[in-house]
Design an enzyme around this catalytic site. Sequence first.
Site, PDB file in Angstrom:
ATOM      1  CG  ASP A  44      -2.070   0.914   1.118  1.00  0.00           C
ATOM      2  OD1 ASP A  44      -2.290   1.472   0.022  1.00  0.00           O
ATOM      3  OD2 ASP A  44      -2.778   1.100   2.125  1.00  0.00           O
ATOM      4  CG  HIS A  99      -0.075   1.944  -9.244  1.00  0.00           C
ATOM      5  ND1 HIS A  99      -0.311   1.581  -7.939  1.00  0.00           N
ATOM      6  CD2 HIS A  99      -1.175   2.660  -9.629  1.00  0.00           C
ATOM      7  CE1 HIS A  99      -1.489   2.075  -7.558  1.00  0.00           C
ATOM      8  NE2 HIS A  99      -2.034   2.725  -8.557  1.00  0.00           N
ATOM      9  CG  LEU A 159       9.594 -17.164  -3.496  1.00  0.00           C
ATOM     10  CD1 LEU A 159       9.231 -17.143  -2.007  1.00  0.00           C
ATOM     11  CD2 LEU A 159      10.173 -15.806  -3.898  1.00  0.00           C
TER      12      LEU A 159
HETATM   13  C1  FPP Z   1      -2.263   0.147  -3.255  1.00  0.00           C
HETATM   14  O1  FPP Z   1      -1.692   1.424  -3.197  1.00  0.00           O
HETATM   15  C2  FPP Z   1      -1.654  -0.573  -4.345  1.00  0.00           C
HETATM   16  C3  FPP Z   1      -2.336  -1.178  -5.360  1.00  0.00           C
HETATM   17  C4  FPP Z   1      -3.808  -1.193  -5.468  1.00  0.00           C
HETATM   18  C5  FPP Z   1      -1.601  -1.823  -6.466  1.00  0.00           C
HETATM   19  C6  FPP Z   1      -0.411  -2.590  -6.036  1.00  0.00           C
HETATM   20  C7  FPP Z   1       0.370  -2.958  -7.222  1.00  0.00           C
HETATM   21  C8  FPP Z   1       1.714  -2.929  -7.261  1.00  0.00           C
HETATM   22  C9  FPP Z   1       2.561  -2.579  -6.113  1.00  0.00           C
HETATM   23  C10 FPP Z   1       2.440  -3.329  -8.477  1.00  0.00           C
HETATM   24  C11 FPP Z   1       2.197  -4.768  -8.744  1.00  0.00           C
HETATM   25  C12 FPP Z   1       3.169  -5.328  -9.632  1.00  0.00           C
HETATM   26  C13 FPP Z   1       3.006  -6.494 -10.263  1.00  0.00           C
HETATM   27  C14 FPP Z   1       4.141  -7.060 -10.961  1.00  0.00           C
HETATM   28  C15 FPP Z   1       1.741  -7.219 -10.295  1.00  0.00           C
HETATM   29  P1  FPP Z   1      -2.637   2.674  -3.455  1.00  0.00           P
HETATM   30  O2  FPP Z   1      -2.644   2.982  -4.888  1.00  0.00           O
HETATM   31  O3  FPP Z   1      -3.988   2.418  -2.860  1.00  0.00           O
HETATM   32  O4  FPP Z   1      -1.873   3.782  -2.643  1.00  0.00           O
HETATM   33  P2  FPP Z   1      -2.553   4.982  -1.850  1.00  0.00           P
HETATM   34  O5  FPP Z   1      -3.312   4.385  -0.705  1.00  0.00           O
HETATM   35  O6  FPP Z   1      -1.363   5.765  -1.398  1.00  0.00           O
HETATM   36  O7  FPP Z   1      -3.421   5.730  -2.808  1.00  0.00           O
END
Ligand code: FPP
Length: 252
Positions: A32, A49, A143
């Site tokens: 997050d 992201h 893994l």
């Molecule tokens: C939450 O942060 C994050 C997500 C909904 C997406 C997570 C995805 C990645 C970290 C990349 C994944 C990579 C692969 C290879 C699948 P948020 O956007 O809700 O953050 P915020 O709360 O600060 O708005």
Amino acid sequence: MLDRIRSRFRRKPSVKTLSPDNIPQHVAIIMDGNGRWAKSRGLPRVAGHHSGMKAVKRVTMAADRLGIKYLTLYAFSTENWKRPKSEVDFLMKLPQEFLAIELEELIANNVQVRMMGYKEGLPSHTLQALETAIERTAGNTGLVLNFALNYGSRKEMMDTVRQLCQEAAEGHLQPGGLTEADFEARLLSGGMPDPDLLIRTSGELRISNFMMWQLAYSELWFTEVYWPEFSEEHFLEAVSEYQRRARRYGGL
Ligand code: FPP
């Protein structure tokens, strides 16, 4: 107070300071803070992201080096479809981009890629990239890198209940004889052990519909660090804290 003094003088965790006999078998992560990380730098949310994808690589390699057997990453929830289409489209391209860059190295490191989530609704390019990776790494024994993609715990449990009802209606099982193992085997995580450790980044203290059955006795570790900044050192810190916990499972 004493805790703060102790943690100040505690040696920085490193692979060497961790006890090799108490490495969590399964670590699950709610990644997050991508959006806030980007905002704090004046960047668009999607840049967060994209940077988060690099943290995925760092943590996967760190987990592999530690000998962790399962790493489950919450990459997209069944609720994330509510986000603007442009953000969803971007998120759906990340598995493809990640695997295009990293798959060969994952294979060389004996990593097995899996997906835990609903295929319905995923764009074909996302699904295809994942299916190729799953297929090409199916025989690997290192893994297990498990992407929770289009995953939601309530839906997972409701679907399991529906399936059990169906099997009972067809006379294949007796409701009175149902066990926890019967339920678990039908969850999307069926066959994997429950997470020993759950990490959530960015300071939010919620489970957010993630593996609610499986987390019943997991150790929880929260950090203020935004996911794109999450380093191998942070990961080792979480494992080190895990090693200081006494797991009692309701006993003494
Ligand atoms: C939450 O942060 C994050 C997500 C909904 C997406 C997570 C995805 C990645 C970290 C990349 C994944 C990579 C692969 C290879 C699948 P948020 O956007 O809700 O953050 P915020 O709360 O600060 O708005």
